[in-house]
Motif scaffolding. Structure first.
Motif, short mmCIF file in Angstrom:
data_model
loop_
_atom_site.label_atom_id
_atom_site.label_comp_id
_atom_site.label_asym_id
_atom_site.label_seq_id
_atom_site.Cartn_x
_atom_site.Cartn_y
_atom_site.Cartn_z
N ASP A 175 0.82 -1.20 0.00
CA ASP A 175 0.00 0.00 0.00
C ASP A 175 0.87 1.27 0.00
OD1 ASP A 175 -2.62 0.65 -0.13
OD2 ASP A 175 -3.00 0.59 2.02
N TRP A 176 1.81 1.34 0.94
CA TRP A 176 2.69 2.50 1.02
C TRP A 176 3.61 2.58 -0.19
CZ3 TRP A 176 1.92 6.74 3.41
CH2 TRP A 176 1.30 6.79 4.66
N LEU A 177 4.05 1.42 -0.67
CA LEU A 177 4.93 1.40 -1.85
C LEU A 177 4.21 2.06 -3.03
CD1 LEU A 177 7.64 0.40 -2.95
CD2 LEU A 177 6.50 -1.72 -3.60
N ALA A 178 2.92 1.73 -3.18
CA ALA A 178 2.14 2.33 -4.27
C ALA A 178 2.09 3.84 -4.12
CB ALA A 178 0.73 1.75 -4.27
N VAL A 179 1.94 4.31 -2.88
CA VAL A 179 1.88 5.76 -2.64
C VAL A 179 3.18 6.41 -3.10
CG1 VAL A 179 1.75 7.55 -0.86
CG2 VAL A 179 0.28 5.55 -0.71
N TRP A 180 4.31 5.84 -2.70
CA TRP A 180 5.61 6.47 -3.02
C TRP A 180 5.91 6.42 -4.51
CZ3 TRP A 180 6.82 9.81 0.25
CH2 TRP A 180 6.64 9.60 1.62
N ILE A 181 5.61 5.29 -5.15
CA ILE A 181 5.87 5.21 -6.60
C ILE A 181 4.96 6.19 -7.34
CG2 ILE A 181 5.78 3.74 -8.65
CD1 ILE A 181 6.61 1.38 -6.88
N GLY A 182 3.68 6.22 -6.98
CA GLY A 182 2.74 7.14 -7.63
C GLY A 182 3.14 8.58 -7.43
N LEU A 183 3.52 8.93 -6.19
CA LEU A 183 3.95 10.31 -5.91
C LEU A 183 5.23 10.65 -6.66
CD1 LEU A 183 3.23 10.79 -2.09
CD2 LEU A 183 2.01 11.79 -4.01
N GLY A 184 6.13 9.66 -6.75
CA GLY A 184 7.39 9.88 -7.48
C GLY A 184 7.12 10.25 -8.93
N ILE A 185 6.23 9.50 -9.58
CA ILE A 185 5.90 9.79 -10.98
C ILE A 185 5.26 11.18 -11.09
CG2 ILE A 185 4.37 9.10 -12.89
CD1 ILE A 185 4.88 6.17 -11.97
N PHE A 186 4.38 11.49 -10.14
CA PHE A 186 3.69 12.79 -10.13
C PHE A 186 4.70 13.94 -10.00
CE2 PHE A 186 1.58 16.00 -7.27
CZ PHE A 186 0.75 16.55 -8.23
N GLN B 200 -4.66 1.02 11.02
CA GLN B 200 -3.91 -0.12 10.43
C GLN B 200 -4.59 -0.61 9.15
OE1 GLN B 200 -3.67 -3.05 13.54
NE2 GLN B 200 -2.26 -1.81 14.75
N ARG B 201 -5.91 -0.61 9.15
CA ARG B 201 -6.63 -1.15 7.99
C ARG B 201 -7.01 -0.08 6.98
NH1 ARG B 201 -7.19 -6.09 10.02
NH2 ARG B 201 -7.83 -6.31 12.19
N PHE B 202 -6.67 1.17 7.26
CA PHE B 202 -7.00 2.25 6.32
C PHE B 202 -6.17 2.06 5.04
CE2 PHE B 202 -6.27 6.46 4.49
CZ PHE B 202 -7.56 6.92 4.37
N PRO B 203 -6.81 2.08 3.86
CA PRO B 203 -6.03 1.91 2.62
C PRO B 203 -5.18 3.16 2.36
CG PRO B 203 -8.43 1.73 2.24
CD PRO B 203 -8.24 2.25 3.62
N LYS B 204 -3.87 3.04 2.55
CA LYS B 204 -2.98 4.22 2.54
C LYS B 204 -2.88 4.87 1.16
CE LYS B 204 -1.92 2.93 6.78
NZ LYS B 204 -2.58 1.61 6.83
N PHE B 205 -3.15 4.10 0.10
CA PHE B 205 -3.01 4.70 -1.23
C PHE B 205 -3.98 5.87 -1.42
CE2 PHE B 205 -6.77 3.44 -3.65
CZ PHE B 205 -7.29 2.43 -2.87
#
Lengths: 52, 492
Positions: B23-34, B389-394
């Motif tokens: 979940d967090w990995l997706a956030v960082w990769i998406g933000l990186g591209i942005f 803990q269960r909140f979808p971080k993306f």
């Protein structure tokens, strides 16, 4: 990909369990609150129509 | 998928648990591209090399770079550079997730090749072209009229064929079959794209957000209660199976089944089994509903978008299904001379889905509280911390890119905001690639032979009855009530 044996897992679940009062309350309150809130939102939707 | 299922999937690793979740990995990769895309606002084109595909009849003209800055790379060069860049970034992610790097690299290479080849096939003029004018332009007499987003369907079908006829190949690819990672990266990027779309029509966008609240009520309070009752009373499932099953069918597929399974302290096998069913039925929905929407809802594009968000389970299938629906409906409208602005139908689908996702943690906590205090009292009671803990971080990534994109569109000096659509357009090209990877991965995970496994019939029957007998139609009715008569702005 390795798959679990679902049939065996379901057999482990044992006989059917009757609905407990707390489950009936959960279902009833969910539906009641849900329908009431939908009506409220429909009223809001009516008086605040989508504007471009 | 949540951490629970990830650890179930990645059981081959023996090292300590990963320091970051998918979940967090997706956030960082998406933000990186942005962030890299935003460099374009300062006149620096960092992502223009990404490959984009046009509708083609001559294969040599199918591929190109997203920006003319890198045109010298050529189409094949752009494809190669895009593959290498994604391989590098995702390999770093795979390392952070403790995956076997060599196996991941080999599997990702095959996944990317097959998925992108499907996308290119989907852009073939005989598959994609919609209007008679375009048929004439390409010198063809007929086409399947799937639009160039039909490539998603091709990717899904290729994945399905591999899963069902070449299971050993599917097994070899599993290290890179990560539909939830791919779609979450895509949704983070999508936030910026929707911001640019919404900035032009802020009042309409805020009206639609308000109506997204209806989706939360419908999914959590109405769908869940009915499906839980059906599973318990009509099919005799016990509570451990009925709660994750109801959550998978009514809320948000895989994520909800796993979150609720964990919250009520079900054995890990239960949400995993439910998740596999969710994916199979999501595939069936994506292959049917967008085409139904094009046939019957072309006059109501926003209803169709909301319907996809409410009816199709799992984030990946729903948002990508919304994308196909938008392409199909916009193409049909264009053929009738109505040219809608793109992005709004997909925007409604994504809004509905994200609104529903936000409450997964809270709903799981509510059920966890009831289960651990009243149904199966246990020393391990539900804790408030579980909501986070269960909140979808993306969703944090989605909100961030939306907020930053909207601020830039509305508040930045005119010369900078004028460059924003081009900058976000480059990021959006990556979003399309991650959508393709998602579709292919969902196909690979959908082994229909599982439906014939002993015991699955009863589970599938609950799913079938609830989804096709109730969820889809109530979703359509609610979408109609709240989005009926609302149309996307016309393209200028």
């Amino acid at each position: 990909m390795s798959q679990p044996d679902i049939g065996a897992e379901l057999k482990k679940a044992g006989p059917a369990e009757p609905l407990l009062p707390v489950e009936k309350k959960l279902i009833g309150w969910s539906l009641g609150i849900g329908l009431a809130l939908l009506v409220v939102l429909l009223i809001v939707n009516h008086y605040l129509p989508v504007s471009l | 998928m949540s951490v629970t299922s990830e650890s179930a999937q990645w059981s081959s690793t023996t090292a300590p648990g990963p320091w970051i979740t998918e979940d967090w990995l997706a956030v960082w990769i998406g933000l990186g591209i942005f962030v890299l895309a935003l460099a374009w606002l300062g006149g620096v084109d960092l992502l223009g090399w990404v490959v984009s595909t046009s509708v083609w009849i001559d294969p040599g003209l199918a591929l190109a770079t997203a920006s003319k800055t890198y045109a010298q790379l050529g189409g094949v060069g752009a494809l190669l550079v895009t593959y290498l860049a994604l391989l590098a970034v995702l390999s770093v992610g795979a390392a952070a997730l403790n995956l076997d790097l060599k196996r991941f690299a080999v599997a990702f290479t095959a996944v990317f090749a097959l998925a992108y080849a499907s996308w290119i096939i989907g852009s073939y003029a005989y598959v994609a072209v919609v209007t008679p004018a375009d048929q004439q332009k390409f010198g063809i007499g007929w086409s399947l009229k799937l639009t160039n987003e039909g490539g998603y369907v091709v990717a899904l079908l290729v994945g399905l064929i591999i899963a069902n006829f070449f299971p050993r190949v599917a097994e070899r690819l599993k290290e890179a079959i990560r539909p939830e990672l791919y779609i979450k990266i895509a949704i983070v990027i999508l936030g910026a794209f929707l911001a640019v779309t919404a900035a032009g029509r802020l009042t309409l966008a805020s009206s639609l957000l308000l109506r997204g609240v209806a989706a939360i009520i419908e999914a959590y309070l109405i769908y869940w209660a009915v499906v839980y009752y059906v599973a318990r009373k009509w099919f005799g499932f016990n509570r451990e199976w009925a709660a994750p099953l109801a959550s998978g069918i009514s809320i948000c597929g895989v994520s909800a089944a796993i979150a609720v399974g964990g919250a009520i302290r079900a054995r890990p096998i239960v949400p995993v089994v439910v998740s596999s069913l969710v994916v199979i039925f999501a595939v069936v929905e994506v292959l049917i509903l967008p085409f139904l929407a094009q046939t019957f809802l072309a006059q109501e594009p926003m209803v169709a978008g909301a319907w996809m968000g409410l009816a199709v389970k799992t984030d990946g299938a729903a948002v990508a299904g919304g994308s196909i629906t938008e392409a199909l409906i916009l193409a049909k409208s264009a053929a009738e001379g109505i040219h809608y602005q793109p992005g709004w139908v997909l925007g409604v689908t994504a809004t509905v889905k994200v609104f529903i996702d936000i409450f997964i943690g809270i709903w799981a906590f509510v059920l966890g509280y009831i289960w651990t205090n009243h149904i199966n009292p246990t020393a391990e009671r539900a804790r408030f911390a579980e909501i986070w803990q269960r909140f979808p971080k993306f969703i944090i990534g989605f909100v961030l890119t939306f907020a930053i994109g909207l601020s830039l569109a509305l508040a930045a000096p005119a010369d900078i905001s004028a460059r924003l659509p081009a900058a976000i357009g480059e990021a959006n090209t990556f979003r399309v690639i991650f959508f393709v990877l998602t579709f292919f991965s969902i196909g690979i995970l959908s082994n229909f032979r599982r439906l014939w496994q002993e015991g699955v019939g009863k589970l599938a029957a609950v799913y079938l009855l609830s989804l096709f007998g109730f969820v889809i139609w109530v979703g359509l009715a609610i979408s109609w009530l709240f989005f009926g008569g609302v149309h996307p702005p016309l393209a200028s």
